[in-house]
Scaffold this active site. Structure first.
Site, PDB file in Angstrom:
ATOM      1  N   LYS A 178     -13.893  -5.196   0.185  1.00 48.36           N
ATOM      2  CA  LYS A 178     -14.723  -4.000  -0.015  1.00 48.36           C
ATOM      3  C   LYS A 178     -16.221  -4.280   0.034  1.00 48.36           C
ATOM      4  CE  LYS A 178     -11.470  -1.081  -2.539  1.00 48.36           C
ATOM      5  NZ  LYS A 178     -11.238  -0.238  -3.698  1.00 48.36           N
ATOM      6  N   LYS A 238     -20.588 -11.546 -16.903  1.00 51.19           N
ATOM      7  CA  LYS A 238     -20.424 -10.552 -15.823  1.00 51.19           C
ATOM      8  C   LYS A 238     -20.713  -9.146 -16.340  1.00 51.19           C
ATOM      9  CE  LYS A 238     -16.866 -10.895 -12.825  1.00 51.19           C
ATOM     10  NZ  LYS A 238     -15.485 -11.293 -12.446  1.00 51.19           N
ATOM     11  N   THR A 283      -9.528  -2.496   1.555  1.00 56.63           N
ATOM     12  CA  THR A 283      -9.123  -2.827   0.194  1.00 56.63           C
ATOM     13  C   THR A 283      -9.428  -4.300  -0.107  1.00 56.63           C
ATOM     14  OG1 THR A 283      -7.376  -2.590  -1.460  1.00 56.63           O
ATOM     15  CG2 THR A 283      -6.678  -3.315   0.731  1.00 56.63           C
ATOM     16  N   ASN A 337     -14.974   1.498   0.894  1.00 56.40           N
ATOM     17  CA  ASN A 337     -13.516   1.552   1.047  1.00 56.40           C
ATOM     18  C   ASN A 337     -13.090   2.394   2.241  1.00 56.40           C
ATOM     19  OD1 ASN A 337     -14.011   4.138  -0.040  1.00 56.40           O
ATOM     20  ND2 ASN A 337     -11.904   4.236  -0.756  1.00 56.40           N
ATOM     21  N   THR A 356       0.803  -1.242   0.000  1.00 50.13           N
ATOM     22  CA  THR A 356       0.000   0.000   0.000  1.00 50.13           C
ATOM     23  C   THR A 356       0.830   1.285   0.000  1.00 50.13           C
ATOM     24  OG1 THR A 356      -1.714   1.239   1.147  1.00 50.13           O
ATOM     25  CG2 THR A 356      -0.212  -0.017   2.529  1.00 50.13           C
ATOM     26  N   ASP A 409     -13.874   5.978  -3.365  1.00 50.84           N
ATOM     27  CA  ASP A 409     -13.208   5.699  -4.642  1.00 50.84           C
ATOM     28  C   ASP A 409     -13.857   6.494  -5.775  1.00 50.84           C
ATOM     29  OD1 ASP A 409     -11.193   3.913  -3.939  1.00 50.84           O
ATOM     30  OD2 ASP A 409     -12.519   2.176  -4.045  1.00 50.84           O
ATOM     31  N   GLY A 424     -13.478  -4.159 -18.390  1.00 48.38           N
ATOM     32  CA  GLY A 424     -13.567  -4.858 -17.119  1.00 48.38           C
ATOM     33  C   GLY A 424     -14.970  -4.761 -16.552  1.00 48.38           C
TER      34      GLY A 424
HETATM   35  P1  NAP Z   1     -11.756  -7.331  -9.730  1.00 43.43           P
HETATM   36  O1  NAP Z   1     -13.103  -7.127  -9.111  1.00 43.43           O
HETATM   37  O2  NAP Z   1     -11.004  -8.562  -9.404  1.00 43.43           O
HETATM   38  O3  NAP Z   1     -11.973  -7.280 -11.336  1.00 43.43           O
HETATM   39  C1  NAP Z   1     -10.927  -7.610 -12.201  1.00 43.43           C
HETATM   40  C2  NAP Z   1     -11.328  -7.377 -13.655  1.00 43.43           C
HETATM   41  O4  NAP Z   1     -10.159  -7.661 -14.458  1.00 43.43           O
HETATM   42  C3  NAP Z   1     -12.447  -8.286 -14.164  1.00 43.43           C
HETATM   43  O5  NAP Z   1     -13.203  -7.602 -15.126  1.00 43.43           O
HETATM   44  C4  NAP Z   1     -11.655  -9.431 -14.814  1.00 43.43           C
HETATM   45  O6  NAP Z   1     -12.359 -10.100 -15.864  1.00 43.43           O
HETATM   46  C5  NAP Z   1     -10.501  -8.672 -15.416  1.00 43.43           C
HETATM   47  N1  NAP Z   1      -9.358  -9.557 -15.632  1.00 43.43           N
HETATM   48  C6  NAP Z   1      -8.528 -10.086 -14.686  1.00 43.43           C
HETATM   49  N2  NAP Z   1      -7.599 -10.866 -15.262  1.00 43.43           N
HETATM   50  C7  NAP Z   1      -7.840 -10.840 -16.614  1.00 43.43           C
HETATM   51  C8  NAP Z   1      -7.226 -11.443 -17.737  1.00 43.43           C
HETATM   52  N3  NAP Z   1      -6.152 -12.237 -17.595  1.00 43.43           N
HETATM   53  N4  NAP Z   1      -7.722 -11.172 -18.970  1.00 43.43           N
HETATM   54  C9  NAP Z   1      -8.789 -10.365 -19.116  1.00 43.43           C
HETATM   55  N5  NAP Z   1      -9.428  -9.754 -18.082  1.00 43.43           N
HETATM   56  C10 NAP Z   1      -8.967  -9.992 -16.841  1.00 43.43           C
HETATM   57  O7  NAP Z   1     -10.772  -6.117  -9.416  1.00 43.43           O
HETATM   58  P2  NAP Z   1     -11.174  -4.590  -9.056  1.00 43.43           P
HETATM   59  O8  NAP Z   1     -11.370  -4.453  -7.607  1.00 43.43           O
HETATM   60  O9  NAP Z   1     -12.284  -4.191  -9.973  1.00 43.43           O
HETATM   61  O10 NAP Z   1      -9.819  -3.798  -9.399  1.00 43.43           O
HETATM   62  C11 NAP Z   1      -9.392  -3.690 -10.732  1.00 43.43           C
HETATM   63  C12 NAP Z   1      -8.242  -2.702 -10.884  1.00 43.43           C
HETATM   64  O11 NAP Z   1      -8.634  -1.395 -10.469  1.00 43.43           O
HETATM   65  C13 NAP Z   1      -6.987  -3.052 -10.087  1.00 43.43           C
HETATM   66  O12 NAP Z   1      -5.884  -2.927 -10.945  1.00 43.43           O
HETATM   67  C14 NAP Z   1      -6.939  -1.995  -9.008  1.00 43.43           C
HETATM   68  O13 NAP Z   1      -5.592  -1.664  -8.662  1.00 43.43           O
HETATM   69  C15 NAP Z   1      -7.602  -0.825  -9.700  1.00 43.43           C
HETATM   70  N6  NAP Z   1      -8.163   0.136  -8.708  1.00 43.43           N
HETATM   71  C16 NAP Z   1      -7.535   1.334  -8.576  1.00 43.43           C
HETATM   72  C17 NAP Z   1      -8.008   2.261  -7.645  1.00 43.43           C
HETATM   73  C18 NAP Z   1      -7.309   3.600  -7.498  1.00 43.43           C
HETATM   74  O14 NAP Z   1      -7.487   4.245  -6.468  1.00 43.43           O
HETATM   75  N7  NAP Z   1      -6.589   4.041  -8.489  1.00 43.43           N
HETATM   76  C19 NAP Z   1      -9.129   1.959  -6.857  1.00 43.43           C
HETATM   77  C20 NAP Z   1      -9.763   0.717  -7.042  1.00 43.43           C
HETATM   78  C21 NAP Z   1      -9.259  -0.198  -7.975  1.00 43.43           C
HETATM   79  P3  NAP Z   1     -13.317 -11.365 -15.546  1.00 43.43           P
HETATM   80  O15 NAP Z   1     -14.624 -10.776 -15.092  1.00 43.43           O
HETATM   81  O16 NAP Z   1     -13.423 -12.064 -16.833  1.00 43.43           O
HETATM   82  O17 NAP Z   1     -12.630 -12.170 -14.488  1.00 43.43           O
END
Ligand code: NAP
Length: 291
Positions: free
Chosen positions: A71, A160, A67, A92, A20, A107, A131
């Site tokens: 969440k 999804k 995190t 969050n 973090t 967020d 995504g």
């Molecule tokens: P999550 O719920 O696990 O969702 C992950 C997404 O990525 C899903 O749509 C998944 O597709 C896709 N994915 C994962 N591996 C893949 C692959 N090999 N090929 C194609 N698609 C793939 O995660 P999340 O919580 O939404 O977070 C996602 C990102 O947002 C992270 O990188 C996180 O660091 C970032 N984030 C940033 C902030 C910030 O403050 N900047 C805040 C929150 C999140 P499927 O549905 O097909 O599995």
């Protein structure tokens, strides 16, 4: 800083939490504002979330960030939940209230503030959302609330994307969102240019050579690319957008502002632009030392 009997404690719960950058944000704000507050990462093992939330309240913690992977899982253990967090289905930030914690989602307001600062607008935009996970869900709700013209969700698991589109359309009361598979990036309606918001994990450190879509023709359709990933500072997605002539931004300002809004909730302080910049620089410096 001096830690004494009056020091208030805030922290981040998740698993893992060692990567973090949030301590850099909150401890900088506390030091600059002269507030007797310390922020620490607190790793919560699987199956121990309830105990962690109740224990944190019992230990008089002022607030927590939450995190991955907690969440949504944290919601049943809250005393209250803010309507925005309830709508998004993810929390969050926890604020201490009488008898427990109240859950917020900073967020989304954080992303909105970051986009505002970067000069990226949502109203009237045609948006590609890459995504369909937790972050995408929150972004889709934000897009509905901010008057985007249309949204196409492109996701590896198309089911999804479909269920997210259905849910957001129900909330928005209009057919704003449609779902598509990643391969459909080659058959987008002709003549349109898009704002693309990248919410998948692909391209995150250490797998920095990856992007969820590689097709160059797809990137030629994007006028602005916004990647929620903040490590590395320039993702492959961002490079592909820029190489095709678009503007690209990372998720570092979103991370900053979700933290600032949480800090403001916990302390009642106001963080001005000068201080926000200071916290941003500290966070970037931390990232350079420990990616
Ligand atoms: P999550 O719920 O696990 O969702 C992950 C997404 O990525 C899903 O749509 C998944 O597709 C896709 N994915 C994962 N591996 C893949 C692959 N090999 N090929 C194609 N698609 C793939 O995660 P999340 O919580 O939404 O977070 C996602 C990102 O947002 C992270 O990188 C996180 O660091 C970032 N984030 C940033 C902030 C910030 O403050 N900047 C805040 C929150 C999140 P499927 O549905 O097909 O599995």
């Amino acid at each position: 800083m001096t830690i004494n009997g009056y020091t208030r404690v805030c922290g981040l719960i998740g698993n893992p939490v060692e990567h973090t950058k949030s301590p850099a944000i909150h401890n900088t704000l506390a030091a600059e504002l002269g507030e007797n507050l310390v922020y620490v990462p607190l790793r919560v093992p699987e199956g121990k979330l309830k105990e962690a939330v109740e224990g944190a309240w019992a230990l008089n913690l002022l607030g927590l960030n939450v995190t991955v992977p907690y969440k949504s899982q944290v919601i049943p253990f809250l005393k209250e939940i803010d309507p925005l967090a309830e709508k998004i289905g993810a929390v969050n930030t926890l604020l201490r209230v009488e008898g427990g914690f109240k859950g917020y989602n900073t967020d989304m307001p954080g992303l909105l503030r970051a986009m505002g600062e970067d000069g990226v607008k949502l109203a009237g935009e045609k948006v590609l959302l890459l995504g369909a996970g937790g972050a995408a869900r929150a972004v889709a709700m934000l897009l509905a609330g901010q008057g985007a013209e249309s949204v196409i969700i492109l996701n590896r698991t198309v089911e999804k994307a479909e269920s997210l589109a259905e849910e957001v359309n129900r909330t928005a009361g209009r057919r704003l969102v449609r779902a598509a598979a990643l391969e459909d990036c080659r058959s987008l309606p002709e003549g349109e240019k898009y704002l693309a918001i990248q919410t998948t994990n692909l391209g995150m450190f250490p797998r920095t050579e990856e992007a969820v879509i590689e097709d160059r023709d797809f990137y030629a359709r994007i006028h602005t690319g916004y990647d929620l990933i903040f490590n590395p500072e320039k993702t492959r997605f961002m490079s592909l957008v820029e190489e095709s002539g678009g503007r690209a931004f990372n998720g570092m300002k979103m991370l900053l502002y979700q933290g600032i809004i949480a800090y403001e909730l916990w302390t009642g302080s106001e963080v001005d632009g000068v201080l926000a910049k200071k916290a941003y620089q500290t966070m970037r410096g931390e990232m350079a030392v420990r990616p």
